[in-house]
Design a protein around this motif. Structure first.
Motif, PDB file in Angstrom:
ATOM      1  N   ILE A   3       0.696  -1.224  -0.019  1.00  0.00           N
ATOM      2  CA  ILE A   3      -0.164   0.044   0.159  1.00  0.00           C
ATOM      3  C   ILE A   3       0.955   1.205   0.069  1.00  0.00           C
ATOM      4  CG2 ILE A   3      -1.699   1.256   1.311  1.00  0.00           C
ATOM      5  CD1 ILE A   3      -3.206  -0.842   0.082  1.00  0.00           C
ATOM      6  N   VAL A   4       2.067   1.081   0.623  1.00  0.00           N
ATOM      7  CA  VAL A   4       2.923   2.368   0.873  1.00  0.00           C
ATOM      8  C   VAL A   4       3.594   2.691  -0.444  1.00  0.00           C
ATOM      9  CG1 VAL A   4       5.016   3.265   1.855  1.00  0.00           C
ATOM     10  CG2 VAL A   4       3.504   1.709   3.213  1.00  0.00           C
ATOM     11  N   TRP A   5       4.038   1.512  -1.267  1.00  0.00           N
ATOM     12  CA  TRP A   5       4.645   1.808  -2.708  1.00  0.00           C
ATOM     13  C   TRP A   5       3.461   2.481  -3.699  1.00  0.00           C
ATOM     14  CZ3 TRP A   5       9.261   2.353  -2.640  1.00  0.00           C
ATOM     15  CH2 TRP A   5       9.858   1.703  -1.914  1.00  0.00           C
ATOM     16  N   ILE A   6       2.274   2.016  -3.478  1.00  0.00           N
ATOM     17  CA  ILE A   6       1.133   2.421  -4.407  1.00  0.00           C
ATOM     18  C   ILE A   6       0.856   3.803  -4.120  1.00  0.00           C
ATOM     19  CG2 ILE A   6      -1.312   2.117  -4.571  1.00  0.00           C
ATOM     20  CD1 ILE A   6      -1.129  -0.882  -4.362  1.00  0.00           C
ATOM     21  N   ILE A   7       0.847   3.966  -2.794  1.00  0.00           N
ATOM     22  CA  ILE A   7       0.484   5.540  -2.418  1.00  0.00           C
ATOM     23  C   ILE A   7       1.732   6.524  -2.917  1.00  0.00           C
ATOM     24  CG2 ILE A   7       0.067   7.217  -0.615  1.00  0.00           C
ATOM     25  CD1 ILE A   7      -1.200   4.898   0.951  1.00  0.00           C
ATOM     26  N   LEU A   8       2.943   6.086  -2.779  1.00  0.00           N
ATOM     27  CA  LEU A   8       4.263   6.754  -3.020  1.00  0.00           C
ATOM     28  C   LEU A   8       4.199   6.956  -4.754  1.00  0.00           C
ATOM     29  CD1 LEU A   8       6.975   5.507  -0.643  1.00  0.00           C
ATOM     30  CD2 LEU A   8       5.852   7.895  -0.791  1.00  0.00           C
ATOM     31  N   GLY A   9       3.748   5.964  -5.179  1.00  0.00           N
ATOM     32  CA  GLY A   9       3.745   5.718  -6.745  1.00  0.00           C
ATOM     33  C   GLY A   9       2.908   6.790  -7.228  1.00  0.00           C
ATOM     34  N   LEU A  10       1.596   6.729  -6.769  1.00  0.00           N
ATOM     35  CA  LEU A  10       0.647   7.741  -7.050  1.00  0.00           C
ATOM     36  C   LEU A  10       0.827   9.172  -7.000  1.00  0.00           C
ATOM     37  CD1 LEU A  10      -2.703   5.661  -6.245  1.00  0.00           C
ATOM     38  CD2 LEU A  10      -2.122   6.194  -8.488  1.00  0.00           C
ATOM     39  N   LEU A  11       1.726   9.157  -5.693  1.00  0.00           N
ATOM     40  CA  LEU A  11       1.920  10.747  -5.464  1.00  0.00           C
ATOM     41  C   LEU A  11       2.999  11.041  -6.624  1.00  0.00           C
ATOM     42  CD1 LEU A  11       2.118  10.715  -1.743  1.00  0.00           C
ATOM     43  CD2 LEU A  11       0.467  11.984  -2.953  1.00  0.00           C
ATOM     44  N   LEU A 172      12.998  17.377 -16.672  1.00  0.00           N
ATOM     45  CA  LEU A 172      13.800  16.256 -15.754  1.00  0.00           C
ATOM     46  C   LEU A 172      12.989  15.989 -14.569  1.00  0.00           C
ATOM     47  CD1 LEU A 172      17.282  17.999 -16.240  1.00  0.00           C
ATOM     48  CD2 LEU A 172      16.258  15.779 -17.193  1.00  0.00           C
ATOM     49  N   ILE A 173      12.622  16.921 -13.834  1.00  0.00           N
ATOM     50  CA  ILE A 173      11.629  16.468 -12.584  1.00  0.00           C
ATOM     51  C   ILE A 173      10.481  15.454 -12.824  1.00  0.00           C
ATOM     52  CG2 ILE A 173      10.327  17.212 -10.637  1.00  0.00           C
ATOM     53  CD1 ILE A 173      12.098  19.770 -10.676  1.00  0.00           C
ATOM     54  N   GLY A 174       9.540  16.246 -14.040  1.00  0.00           N
ATOM     55  CA  GLY A 174       8.496  15.474 -14.330  1.00  0.00           C
ATOM     56  C   GLY A 174       8.808  13.735 -15.075  1.00  0.00           C
ATOM     57  N   ALA A 175      10.035  13.856 -15.823  1.00  0.00           N
ATOM     58  CA  ALA A 175      10.182  12.672 -16.128  1.00  0.00           C
ATOM     59  C   ALA A 175      10.882  11.567 -15.119  1.00  0.00           C
ATOM     60  CB  ALA A 175      11.414  12.704 -17.243  1.00  0.00           C
ATOM     61  N   ALA A 176      11.619  12.052 -14.173  1.00  0.00           N
ATOM     62  CA  ALA A 176      12.023  11.328 -13.041  1.00  0.00           C
ATOM     63  C   ALA A 176      10.722  10.741 -12.227  1.00  0.00           C
ATOM     64  CB  ALA A 176      13.049  11.970 -12.229  1.00  0.00           C
ATOM     65  N   ALA A 177       9.989  11.740 -11.823  1.00  0.00           N
ATOM     66  CA  ALA A 177       8.883  11.434 -10.974  1.00  0.00           C
ATOM     67  C   ALA A 177       8.034  10.526 -11.913  1.00  0.00           C
ATOM     68  CB  ALA A 177       8.150  12.813 -10.504  1.00  0.00           C
ATOM     69  N   LEU A 178       7.752  10.569 -13.077  1.00  0.00           N
ATOM     70  CA  LEU A 178       6.752   9.636 -13.574  1.00  0.00           C
ATOM     71  C   LEU A 178       7.581   8.241 -13.696  1.00  0.00           C
ATOM     72  CD1 LEU A 178       5.641  11.955 -16.605  1.00  0.00           C
ATOM     73  CD2 LEU A 178       4.384  10.853 -14.880  1.00  0.00           C
ATOM     74  N   TYR A 179       8.542   8.169 -13.946  1.00  0.00           N
ATOM     75  CA  TYR A 179       9.498   6.868 -14.268  1.00  0.00           C
ATOM     76  C   TYR A 179       9.452   6.209 -12.920  1.00  0.00           C
ATOM     77  CZ  TYR A 179      13.157   3.275 -14.349  1.00  0.00           C
ATOM     78  OH  TYR A 179      13.493   2.397 -14.081  1.00  0.00           O
ATOM     79  N   PHE A 180      10.016   6.829 -11.741  1.00  0.00           N
ATOM     80  CA  PHE A 180       9.852   6.219 -10.456  1.00  0.00           C
ATOM     81  C   PHE A 180       8.533   5.696  -9.825  1.00  0.00           C
ATOM     82  CE2 PHE A 180      14.259   7.950 -10.255  1.00  0.00           C
ATOM     83  CZ  PHE A 180      14.872   6.829 -10.136  1.00  0.00           C
ATOM     84  N   GLY A 181       7.589   6.690 -10.088  1.00  0.00           N
ATOM     85  CA  GLY A 181       6.212   6.593  -9.538  1.00  0.00           C
ATOM     86  C   GLY A 181       5.607   5.245 -10.390  1.00  0.00           C
ATOM     87  N   SER A 182       5.602   4.921 -11.675  1.00  0.00           N
ATOM     88  CA  SER A 182       5.277   4.023 -12.475  1.00  0.00           C
ATOM     89  C   SER A 182       5.812   2.754 -11.797  1.00  0.00           C
ATOM     90  CB  SER A 182       5.452   4.347 -13.939  1.00  0.00           C
ATOM     91  OG  SER A 182       6.599   3.999 -14.389  1.00  0.00           O
ATOM     92  N   VAL A 183       7.056   2.949 -11.600  1.00  0.00           N
ATOM     93  CA  VAL A 183       7.732   1.475 -11.100  1.00  0.00           C
ATOM     94  C   VAL A 183       7.407   1.215  -9.793  1.00  0.00           C
ATOM     95  CG1 VAL A 183       9.971   0.530 -10.353  1.00  0.00           C
ATOM     96  CG2 VAL A 183      10.067   1.945 -12.367  1.00  0.00           C
ATOM     97  N   TRP A 184       7.088   2.070  -8.961  1.00  0.00           N
ATOM     98  CA  TRP A 184       6.915   1.996  -7.610  1.00  0.00           C
ATOM     99  C   TRP A 184       5.383   1.426  -7.481  1.00  0.00           C
ATOM    100  CZ3 TRP A 184       8.910   6.680  -4.646  1.00  0.00           C
ATOM    101  CH2 TRP A 184      10.581   6.427  -4.359  1.00  0.00           C
ATOM    102  N   LEU A 185       4.356   2.128  -8.197  1.00  0.00           N
ATOM    103  CA  LEU A 185       2.888   1.764  -8.529  1.00  0.00           C
ATOM    104  C   LEU A 185       2.731   0.529  -8.943  1.00  0.00           C
ATOM    105  CD1 LEU A 185       0.030   2.659  -8.296  1.00  0.00           C
ATOM    106  CD2 LEU A 185       0.241   3.695 -10.551  1.00  0.00           C
ATOM    107  N   VAL A 186       3.347  -0.007  -9.998  1.00  0.00           N
ATOM    108  CA  VAL A 186       3.265  -1.279 -10.621  1.00  0.00           C
ATOM    109  C   VAL A 186       3.729  -2.451  -9.709  1.00  0.00           C
ATOM    110  CG1 VAL A 186       4.217  -2.996 -12.619  1.00  0.00           C
ATOM    111  CG2 VAL A 186       3.516  -0.533 -12.975  1.00  0.00           C
ATOM    112  N   ASP A 187       4.873  -2.265  -8.933  1.00  0.00           N
ATOM    113  CA  ASP A 187       5.510  -3.111  -8.079  1.00  0.00           C
ATOM    114  C   ASP A 187       4.667  -3.376  -6.846  1.00  0.00           C
ATOM    115  OD1 ASP A 187       7.567  -3.601  -9.687  1.00  0.00           O
ATOM    116  OD2 ASP A 187       8.907  -2.466  -8.514  1.00  0.00           O
TER     117      ASP A 187
END
Length: 314
Positions: A3-11, A172-187
């Motif tokens: 749940i933590v990873w999902i919330i962090l990923g969504l944020l 750069l901020i947008g790209a990094a946040a989208l990348y890590f957010g998608s990884v954390w959300l899927v995991d």
């Protein structure tokens, strides 16, 4: 922990999406693209970026069910949850462009997606290209008809004077946040599915779909409270078209998306088609061109039934 990873990923997806929208709009102003075209194309593509990254990451890491149901579930949530709650806050007036252009196009893309998946149990690169080319054609028609009072996305004109350095930093901020957010959300989604003993498809159609629809829900409710009637329906229909044509279209061009969960073709996609189809009778009966509070309640109850049955049948 899932749940933590999902919330962090969504944020992170929300933050990344916001930075990408701002930098894309600012860059478009630098390139002297008109405000109308920016609103109809640049903003729409940028706001689909979180869903695109989630689907692409899921497809590339062996979770095609998440890639598909991320979009299918989001389209269901946009109508059942977002539109339903918005109508509960304030009834929504509907303009004629809805049933003359937007709704038919949404149904064509929805039925095309169903046919492509049903035909060979996958969405291939060629089929994805057909969807994406169809989106380009739709946008051209939309831009040409924009002079006839078609409502477009709000564009912040203050972004016209942003410096090049700031645009690069935002990108750069947008790209990094989208990348890590998608990884954390899927995991996180995979982990949650395992913990609850349900499929990836169920989590994608419910938890992920609701999460990625929260920004649209907030924007639509605020618009309804401010009595900005023009917002909401057109933007939600546009979002559903973009989800199918750009998110799944581009993802399948990069990697073919197979149907790995039978529930996607047996149940979920029919829910998506039903929510899309029901809009016409809801808008025309009994009071024409209006989505009243009780119609909104019907949509929310129907969405609740979808969530209940998704987990019950898992």
């Amino acid at each position: 922990m899932s749940i933590v990873w999902i919330i962090l990923g969504l944020l992170l997806l929300v933050v990344g999406g916001e930075f990408l929208v701002r930098s894309s709009v600012a860059l478009s102003f630098k390139l002297n693209i008109s405000k109308m075209v920016i609103g109809m194309t640049v903003v729409s593509f940028a706001t689909s970026a979180p869903e695109l990254l989630v689907s692409l990451n899921a497809a590339l890491t062996g979770s095609p069910a998440i890639a598909l149901n991320n979009v299918i579930g989001s389209n269901i949530a946009n109508i059942g949850l977002v539109l339903g709650i918005t109508a509960l806050v304030s009834s929504i007036a509907v303009d004629k462009s809805f049933y003359k252009l937007n709704w038919p196009v949404m149904m064509i893309f929805s039925l095309a997606l169903y046919y492509f998946l049903w035909n060979d149990n996958q969405l291939s690169g060629i089929e994805g290209a057909v969807l994406f080319i169809g989106l380009i054609v739709f946008l051209i028609v939309l831009i040409r008809s924009a002079k006839k009072d078609v409502v477009v996305e709000e564009v912040d004109e203050s972004l016209a004077v942003v410096s090049n350095v700031k645009i690069i930093i935002w990108l750069l901020i947008g790209a990094a946040a989208l990348y890590f957010g998608s990884v954390w959300l899927v995991d996180g989604a995979k982990e949650l599915a395992t913990t609850l003993g349900v499929s990836d498809a169920v989590i994608a159609a419910t938890v992920i779909a609701i999460g990625t629809s929260v920004p649209e829900l907030a924007a639509s409710v605020i618009a309804a409270l401010k009595k900005e009637k023009a917002l909401s329906l057109g933007n939600l229909i546009g979002s559903n078209i973009f989800n199918i044509a750009s998110v799944l279209g581009l993802t399948s061009i990069i990697k073919t998306i197979p149907v790995t969960d039978a529930s996607i073709l047996d149940k979920d996609i029919f829910w998506m088609l039903a929510f899309a189809a029901i809009l016409i009778p809801l808008i025309l009966i009994p009071k024409k061109m209006n989505i009243s509070r009780y119609k909104g309640l019907i949509l929310v109850i129907a969405y609740g039934a979808f969530i209940f049955l998704a987990f019950k049948g898992a």
